[in-house]
Design a protein around this motif. Sequence first.
Motif, short mmCIF file in Angstrom:
data_model
loop_
_atom_site.label_atom_id
_atom_site.label_comp_id
_atom_site.label_asym_id
_atom_site.label_seq_id
_atom_site.Cartn_x
_atom_site.Cartn_y
_atom_site.Cartn_z
N SER A 195 -23.15 -50.35 -22.58
CA SER A 195 -22.89 -51.79 -22.54
C SER A 195 -21.46 -52.11 -22.10
O SER A 195 -21.14 -53.25 -21.79
N PHE A 196 -20.58 -51.11 -22.11
CA PHE A 196 -19.18 -51.36 -21.75
C PHE A 196 -19.00 -51.46 -20.23
O PHE A 196 -19.51 -50.61 -19.48
N SER A 197 -18.25 -52.48 -19.82
CA SER A 197 -18.14 -52.76 -18.39
C SER A 197 -17.31 -51.74 -17.62
O SER A 197 -17.53 -51.54 -16.44
N HIS A 198 -16.36 -51.08 -18.32
CA HIS A 198 -15.43 -50.22 -17.58
C HIS A 198 -15.63 -48.72 -17.83
O HIS A 198 -14.78 -47.92 -17.48
N LEU A 199 -16.77 -48.40 -18.47
CA LEU A 199 -17.11 -46.98 -18.64
C LEU A 199 -18.34 -46.66 -17.81
O LEU A 199 -19.31 -47.43 -17.81
N VAL A 200 -18.30 -45.54 -17.11
CA VAL A 200 -19.47 -45.08 -16.37
C VAL A 200 -19.96 -43.81 -17.05
O VAL A 200 -19.27 -42.78 -17.03
N VAL A 201 -21.11 -43.90 -17.70
CA VAL A 201 -21.59 -42.76 -18.48
C VAL A 201 -22.28 -41.77 -17.54
O VAL A 201 -23.34 -42.04 -17.00
N LYS A 202 -21.64 -40.62 -17.38
CA LYS A 202 -22.16 -39.60 -16.44
C LYS A 202 -23.03 -38.57 -17.14
O LYS A 202 -23.88 -37.97 -16.51
N GLY A 203 -22.73 -38.31 -18.42
CA GLY A 203 -23.49 -37.24 -19.05
C GLY A 203 -23.11 -37.01 -20.48
O GLY A 203 -22.57 -37.90 -21.16
N ILE A 204 -23.36 -35.81 -20.93
CA ILE A 204 -23.30 -35.49 -22.34
C ILE A 204 -22.64 -34.11 -22.52
O ILE A 204 -22.73 -33.26 -21.64
N HIS A 205 -21.98 -33.93 -23.67
CA HIS A 205 -21.26 -32.69 -23.92
C HIS A 205 -21.55 -32.19 -25.33
O HIS A 205 -21.70 -32.98 -26.26
N ALA A 206 -21.60 -30.86 -25.47
CA ALA A 206 -21.66 -30.24 -26.81
C ALA A 206 -20.96 -28.90 -26.74
O ALA A 206 -20.86 -28.29 -25.67
N HIS A 207 -20.45 -28.47 -27.87
CA HIS A 207 -19.81 -27.15 -27.96
C HIS A 207 -20.29 -26.56 -29.28
O HIS A 207 -20.10 -27.17 -30.33
N ILE A 208 -20.96 -25.40 -29.22
CA ILE A 208 -21.65 -24.95 -30.43
C ILE A 208 -20.94 -23.86 -31.21
O ILE A 208 -21.45 -23.41 -32.24
N GLY A 209 -19.78 -23.42 -30.75
CA GLY A 209 -19.07 -22.41 -31.55
C GLY A 209 -18.24 -21.48 -30.69
O GLY A 209 -18.00 -21.76 -29.52
N SER A 210 -17.79 -20.39 -31.31
CA SER A 210 -16.88 -19.50 -30.60
C SER A 210 -17.28 -18.05 -30.79
O SER A 210 -17.99 -17.73 -31.75
N GLN A 211 -16.83 -17.21 -29.87
CA GLN A 211 -17.06 -15.76 -29.96
C GLN A 211 -18.56 -15.50 -30.18
O GLN A 211 -18.97 -14.75 -31.06
N ILE A 212 -19.38 -16.16 -29.32
CA ILE A 212 -20.84 -16.06 -29.45
C ILE A 212 -21.36 -14.89 -28.61
O ILE A 212 -21.09 -14.82 -27.41
N PHE A 213 -22.09 -13.98 -29.24
CA PHE A 213 -22.71 -12.88 -28.50
C PHE A 213 -24.20 -13.14 -28.27
O PHE A 213 -24.81 -12.57 -27.40
N GLU A 214 -24.78 -13.95 -29.12
CA GLU A 214 -26.22 -14.17 -29.14
C GLU A 214 -26.58 -15.22 -28.08
O GLU A 214 -26.41 -16.43 -28.29
N LEU A 215 -27.08 -14.76 -26.92
CA LEU A 215 -27.34 -15.68 -25.81
C LEU A 215 -28.41 -16.70 -26.15
O LEU A 215 -28.45 -17.79 -25.58
N ASP A 216 -29.26 -16.35 -27.09
CA ASP A 216 -30.33 -17.25 -27.48
C ASP A 216 -29.80 -18.59 -27.99
O ASP A 216 -30.46 -19.61 -27.88
N SER A 217 -28.59 -18.56 -28.55
CA SER A 217 -28.06 -19.84 -29.07
C SER A 217 -27.76 -20.80 -27.91
O SER A 217 -27.91 -22.01 -28.06
N PHE A 218 -27.36 -20.25 -26.75
CA PHE A 218 -27.14 -21.14 -25.59
C PHE A 218 -28.48 -21.67 -25.05
O PHE A 218 -28.57 -22.82 -24.63
#
Length: 444
Positions: A195-218
């Motif tokens: 609804s904001f006139s001066h923002l253009v919403v392009k997409g979405i972001h998430a970050h699920i953690g660090s030092q991840i070895f388990e590819l299934d989480s991605f």
Amino acid sequence: MRLHGTQLVNEQGHLEIGGCDTVELVQQFGTPLYIMDEAHIRDICRQYHSSFIEGLTNAEVIYASKAFSTLAMYRILDEEDLGIDIVSGGELYTALQANFPAARIYFHGNNKSREELSMAIKAGVGRIVVDNFYEMSMLNDLAQAMNQRVDVLLRVTPGIEAHTHEYIQTGQIDSKFGFTLTDGTADQAFDLALSFSHLVVKGIHAHIGSQIFELDSFRHEVQIMIDYMADIHERTGYLLHELNLGGGFGIYYASGDEPARISDYAKTVQDALEDACQNQKFPRPKIIIEPGRSIVGTAGTTLYTVGSIKEIPGVRKYVAVDGGMADNPRTALYQARYEALLANRAKEDAEEVVSITGKCCESGDMLIWDIDLPKVKSGDLLAVSCTGAYNYSMSSNYNRLTRPGVVLVEGGHADVIVKRETHADLLRNDILPARLKYLQMASR
Ligand code: PLP
């Protein structure tokens, strides 16, 4: 110690990095000293480039500055054609001073100030990742006042929390970052942003953690995010074109760490994306990833000189080096594990188990617990590997220790990219008020 990048043990039995003998580097630059292996950094950047940017076609790789941010690092990233994320005016300033193209900068953070947002709009950063309602309306007001429209992503917490080998599907709700996906807050955030006139919403972001070895989480992250993007489309008719999956890809620090290959990580994202988009009949968005640790972590080595050695018979042998938690707080903060070798006697076999401690006035000032080394003597040089990420960037002047310099090595050349601090640098911002000067003189 496992060798990484261009590290090798030369004929003199010295550790060599980037064609430079570390014993000679210490003679020239002193200790403690951070060494960064340029060829190794570039090699990893290229692996990300070929696996994600070429492999996924519509993808962008942006380096997470927080891992290691300096002028030279930004030049390397620009030359390697990657983007960056920044989380403060300081990181933005450094990147701009390095002439890093503003359009390839993403601005993160859970409490960006008005000044930082204005600076980012003025510089023309590519995306601002909006984290909360307070920031959203402030950004819209600023953009309006500056007569600009700003491209944004909204950060959400998707309810997955991943660390090393595990991920918790209900985790991360209790987080200071982003809009919660599962309780309707994210829906409200998107409705308001649209609804904001001066923002253009392009997409979405998430970050699920660090030092991840388990590819299934991605894979799981991709699925949740595409489901949500399809949901927004169905609910509002608005199509989001960009999906930023954050960072977190794990690296080798010590035995037992088994990171996957970057190409496997890319394939996991690719396959998950195809499945999720097909299930939802949702057009494939552009994918953005934000690796930090995995670009610079194994490219960094810290060199120390061994000083005092304290043996408590039957208990432990403490080997103290001339740095510690001020240049590497990760062991004290996160129980991080590291490997090391004696850089001046790298061919010698291990003979004893010792623990490496620093020189800070803090019992928790440990670098490595229980490591096998040859019989260590005062004056030996200790090289700790995999210190490229979250070491220099997290360093402090605790106990008024001066920060070590950073040397970039490549093809037998060693360039100082951050000068070692001096005692005079410690007083750079100290001010003695006139009344204290008077008291100081009067008390003599
Ligand atoms: N992106 C975000 C939002 C982060 O918070 C982090 C690290 O905390 C990263 C990227 C980089 O993560 P890593 O260095 O583990 O790849």
